[in-house]
Design an enzyme around this catalytic site. Sequence first.
Site: not given
Length: 286
Positions: A6, A33, A36, A66-67, A150, A159-160, A189, A191
């Site tokens: 990331d 990632d 970005y 995903n980015h 990821h 998160h996530h 993924h 952070h």
Amino acid sequence: MHYAGDLGQTEWTKSTLDHINKSNYDMLLLPGDLAYSYIFQILWDSFGHLVDPLASRRPWMVTQGNHEVEKIPLLHREPFTAYNARWRMPYEESGSDSNLYYSFDVAGVHVIMLGSYTDFGRESKQYKWLAWDLKKVNRKKTPWLVVLVHAPWYNSNAHHQGESESVDMKASMEDLLYQFRVDVIFGGHVHAYERFTRVYKDKHDKCGPIYITIGDGGNVEGLATEYIDPKPKISLFREANFGHGTLEVFNATHALWNWHKNDNDEAITSDSVWLTNLSLKSDCHV
Ligand SMILES: [Fe+2]
């Protein structure tokens, strides 16, 4: 081998890259990632310029996040157009049919890069390729077996949570990776940084992989600071801070994992643990 996920292209990213640049590493492994770009191609360009001083001198081996998907209706016929063009990995060499999953050997380690954002079910091409690749691994030649993905399969950050890429991919592939005694599974993924004990099916298991989240490279979205409380027993260390990790393979039996925070001098490690190889443990023989 350095690990940073990331990454993005912020002042935090520059700090991570400065730290990485200060050490004499063999290879950088990036679990997704990258730029970005939010589909703006100029941001893929600027990311390339940012990492070029490092990536032109050492192998940078990446997998998608995903980015990288970038599939906007009417604009893109296929996902991953920019990623596949700009970050082409040597997938054919490992018998893979896709830039989104592949493997290679480096310094006693067989590294498998998996794709969280392409089919991963048990009937998928990726699953079949993974089973075929794992069967071929010679643990005498490459005693260490490391996987990057990821979306992390274990995560105690708020998160996530509950995303299909984590939950369903874990349900599909966890048995296979356990069976072949994978040593470490790295994710991004989220952070932040987190290290788990050896885990199989949500419980400590002496023959299971260690899970490490290293999504703390420094992107524009910032840190994921909220955690599930209380901390699950299987999570041994977690902190929302920017940094990167290093895995030094000393020999067939021992490797040293360190997590370095950007806040500290490179020489200081914030989390440090010796790893012992799973395939050589008499009670965990493959
Ligand atoms: Fe992500």
